[in-house]
Design a protein around this motif. Structure first.
Motif, short mmCIF file in Angstrom:
data_model
loop_
_atom_site.label_atom_id
_atom_site.label_comp_id
_atom_site.label_asym_id
_atom_site.label_seq_id
_atom_site.Cartn_x
_atom_site.Cartn_y
_atom_site.Cartn_z
N LEU A 321 0.74 -1.15 -0.21
CA LEU A 321 -0.01 0.13 0.01
C LEU A 321 0.84 1.20 -0.15
N ARG A 322 2.19 1.07 0.67
CA ARG A 322 3.00 2.45 0.56
C ARG A 322 3.95 2.23 -0.79
N GLY A 323 3.30 1.34 -1.71
CA GLY A 323 4.53 1.14 -2.87
C GLY A 323 5.74 0.81 -2.49
N GLU A 324 5.96 0.08 -1.34
CA GLU A 324 7.47 -0.43 -1.29
C GLU A 324 7.45 -2.06 -1.53
N LYS A 325 8.72 -2.66 -1.40
CA LYS A 325 8.67 -3.83 -2.00
C LYS A 325 8.77 -4.62 -0.57
N PRO A 326 7.94 -5.95 -0.44
CA PRO A 326 7.97 -6.64 0.98
C PRO A 326 9.27 -7.33 0.87
N GLY A 327 9.60 -7.39 2.27
CA GLY A 327 10.78 -8.28 2.67
C GLY A 327 10.47 -9.88 2.32
N GLU A 328 11.61 -10.55 2.28
CA GLU A 328 11.51 -12.15 2.22
C GLU A 328 11.12 -12.49 3.50
N PRO A 329 10.21 -13.31 3.96
CA PRO A 329 9.73 -13.80 5.23
C PRO A 329 10.51 -14.91 5.45
N SER A 346 5.91 -32.52 20.49
CA SER A 346 5.71 -31.41 19.55
C SER A 346 6.76 -31.54 18.48
N ILE A 347 6.32 -30.84 17.39
CA ILE A 347 6.99 -30.64 15.87
C ILE A 347 7.08 -29.42 15.76
N ALA A 348 8.41 -28.91 15.11
CA ALA A 348 8.66 -27.51 14.89
C ALA A 348 9.26 -27.43 13.28
N GLY A 349 9.01 -26.31 12.68
CA GLY A 349 9.56 -26.29 11.38
C GLY A 349 9.65 -24.74 11.11
N VAL A 350 10.81 -24.46 10.33
CA VAL A 350 11.18 -23.03 9.70
C VAL A 350 10.59 -23.19 8.34
N TYR A 351 10.23 -22.25 7.55
CA TYR A 351 9.78 -21.99 6.12
C TYR A 351 10.21 -20.80 5.57
N SER A 352 10.51 -21.04 4.35
CA SER A 352 11.01 -19.73 3.58
C SER A 352 10.80 -19.76 2.20
N PRO A 353 10.64 -18.70 1.43
CA PRO A 353 10.25 -18.75 -0.03
C PRO A 353 11.54 -19.52 -0.79
N ARG A 354 11.16 -20.69 -1.55
CA ARG A 354 12.03 -21.21 -2.48
C ARG A 354 11.51 -21.83 -3.52
N ASP A 355 11.80 -21.41 -4.86
CA ASP A 355 11.15 -21.81 -6.22
C ASP A 355 9.61 -21.45 -6.15
N ASP A 356 9.43 -20.14 -5.64
CA ASP A 356 8.02 -19.75 -5.58
C ASP A 356 6.76 -20.50 -4.68
N LEU A 357 7.50 -21.37 -3.71
CA LEU A 357 6.79 -22.07 -2.63
C LEU A 357 7.41 -21.61 -1.31
N LEU A 358 6.68 -21.93 -0.28
CA LEU A 358 7.31 -21.94 1.06
C LEU A 358 7.68 -23.32 1.35
N ALA A 359 9.24 -23.32 1.60
CA ALA A 359 9.89 -24.64 1.53
C ALA A 359 10.44 -24.63 2.78
N GLU A 360 10.39 -25.98 3.58
CA GLU A 360 11.09 -26.01 4.87
C GLU A 360 12.75 -25.80 4.86
N VAL A 361 12.72 -24.96 5.87
CA VAL A 361 14.55 -24.77 5.82
C VAL A 361 15.23 -25.99 6.50
N GLU A 362 16.16 -26.65 5.71
CA GLU A 362 16.56 -28.03 6.39
C GLU A 362 17.38 -27.77 7.44
N GLY A 363 17.28 -28.47 8.43
CA GLY A 363 17.68 -28.61 9.58
C GLY A 363 17.41 -27.77 10.82
N ALA A 364 16.32 -26.97 10.51
CA ALA A 364 15.94 -26.03 11.23
C ALA A 364 14.85 -26.29 12.36
#
Ligand code: FAD
Length: 397
Positions: A321-329, A346-364
């Motif tokens: 909305l401010r015309g800015e580029k969103p950061g990589e989450p 429990s189970i936990a995972g960390v995810y970030s964009p890769r190849d246009d999808l949200l991919a699991e960060v290995e080992g995290a």
């Protein structure tokens, strides 16, 4: 002349929508934020399996929207009936249009009544799904209470993807906990449409330790896939035979909440494909989709995920909305499951964009250790409840 505040409309006041509305207002208090949600209060699914087992009061699952209204978010107590994307309007059930600059859609899931022969909207009264918390949760509870000792409880689990991958196995555990205390000759049979499930080794070790001989799990290739149900006789058929239940909990296949298909943001799978940075729909511009309804990678459908996606999406919407580029989450998910009041995993995972999808960060990520002592299991049960208190306070408090 001062410019009018940008308008963001959020459809759905669950973990995803409520968290997004709040995050938007906190990131930019000038925004005009409307939350369209027909219910006066929200009924949370996490910990609802403990309600089914008689370990928790249903009232502890209820949350209102007064906290959001105090922050200047307008709660519109109606359902969204359709979206006029070209005109950027949401049309409410009573026909009123609400205009938006950006729209966030978070309607959760719809149960598919076209996917399992015999399981339709009428069958849910006899074979509860209890996969949307509320009256269904209480119905399953009442059926367990009415069952005689020695009865067979059957839980039918769908193929992936579906809401809360560890949920059916937590439910089997807590139902066994109830049966052990009140109807110890009874058994739980899980009929599964897949051959592996979330936290499987941890669940199976817990079942051996806590409920020996009470819970049986049958995977797809051993005849676990339910192909048809007969509600009147509580019979579940598989390719290998049939099972007559005293109580049957049928968790059917699912898709994104109905408004998604109406708005044209769901694809042929029934779910909503999104951009992994902004959660903007891949099908209709200016509409973002978060929570269970969205699909686009490895993140499981959980309340934790819904809340994490809400915050990332709100940040991206404010930037756009401010015309800015969103950061990589980077997004986190953690799922606690309760096997008994003092036994959590429990189970936990960390995810970030890769190849246009949200991919699991290995080992995290990872799970609770398989060989943890009882004190650690007891601590994880406490963490699970603390997580629930924190996330509900953040979304609704
Ligand atoms: P929802 O919570 O379903 O919210 C959707 C909202 O949208 C609803 O309030 C609905 O009324 C509204 N809505 C729908 N259509 C419209 C419309 N047309 N107009 C306006 N409003 C609309 N997750 C965890 O993280 N941890 C757990 O321990 C856990 N346990 C679970 C146990 C069980 C038994 C189940 C079933 C689920 C569990 N979950 C858990 C999963 C979690 O409940 C969901 O992933 C989460 O609720 C998804 O949030 P959401 O906002 O996308 O959808």
């Amino acid at each position: 002349m001062a410019q009018a505040a940008p308008r963001v409309v959020v459809v759905g006041g669950g973990f995803a929508g409520a968290s997004a509305a709040r995050a938007l207002k906190r990131e930019d208090p000038r925004l005009a934020v409307a939350l369209i949600e027909p219910n006066a209060h929200y009924t949370a699914c996490p910990l609802s399996n403990a309600v089914i087992a008689g370990l928790r009061d249903m009232k502890a699952q209820h949350f209102g929207y007064a906290g959001l209204e105090r922050e200047g978010i307008v709660h519109v107590p109606q359902a969204a009936a359709r979206v006029e994307a070209e005109r950027r309007e949401v049309i409410l059930a009573d026909g009123t249009p609400i205009g938006y600059d950006r729209l966030i859609v978070a309607p959760g899931i719809e149960l598919r009544f076209d996917a399992l022969p015999g399981y339709d909207a009428a069958a849910v009264e006899l074979l509860p799904h209890a996969w949307k918390a509320g009256e269904q949760t209480l119905l399953l509870r009442r059926q367990l209470e009415a069952m005689e000792d020695g009865g067979l409880v059957v839980i039918s689990v769908p193929a992936n993807p579906f809401r809360c991958p560890p949920g059916p196995y937590e439910r089997a555990s807590l139902i066994a906990n109830y049966l052990q205390r009140h109807k110890p000759r009874s058994k739980v049979l899980i009929l599964d449409r897949k051959d592996a499930f979330s936290k499987q080794r941890l669940f199976e070790a817990g079942w051996t330790a806590l409920y020996p001989g009470m819970i049986e799990w049958v995977g797809e290739s051993s005849g676990g896939g339910v192909t048809e149900v007969d509600a009147a006789t509580r019979t579940l058929r598989t390719e290998f035979g049939e099972h007559r239940a005293a109580v049957a909990n049928v968790i059917p296949p699912q898709r994104a909440g109905a408004i998604a298909a109406v708005a044209g943001i769901a694809d042929a799978t029934g779910w909503c494909p999104v951009d992994p940075v902004t959660f903007e729909s891949r099908l209709v511009p200016n509409i973002h989709v978060i929570g269970d309804a969205a699909i686009g990678g490895a993140m499981p459908k959980s309340a934790f995920t819904a809340n994490a996606q809400a915050k990332v999406c709100a940040g991206a919407v404010v930037a756009l909305l401010r015309g800015e580029k969103p950061g990589e989450p980077k997004l986190i998910n953690t799922c606690y499951s309760l096997l008994a009041p003092d036994y959590g995993i429990s189970i936990a995972g960390v995810y970030s964009p890769r190849d246009d999808l949200l991919a699991e960060v290995e080992g995290a990520g990872g799970t609770s250790p398989l060989d943890a002592p009882p004190a650690v299991r007891a601590e994880e049960a406490v963490y699970g409840e603390a997580w629930f208190d924190t996330i509900t306070a953040e979304a609704f408090g």
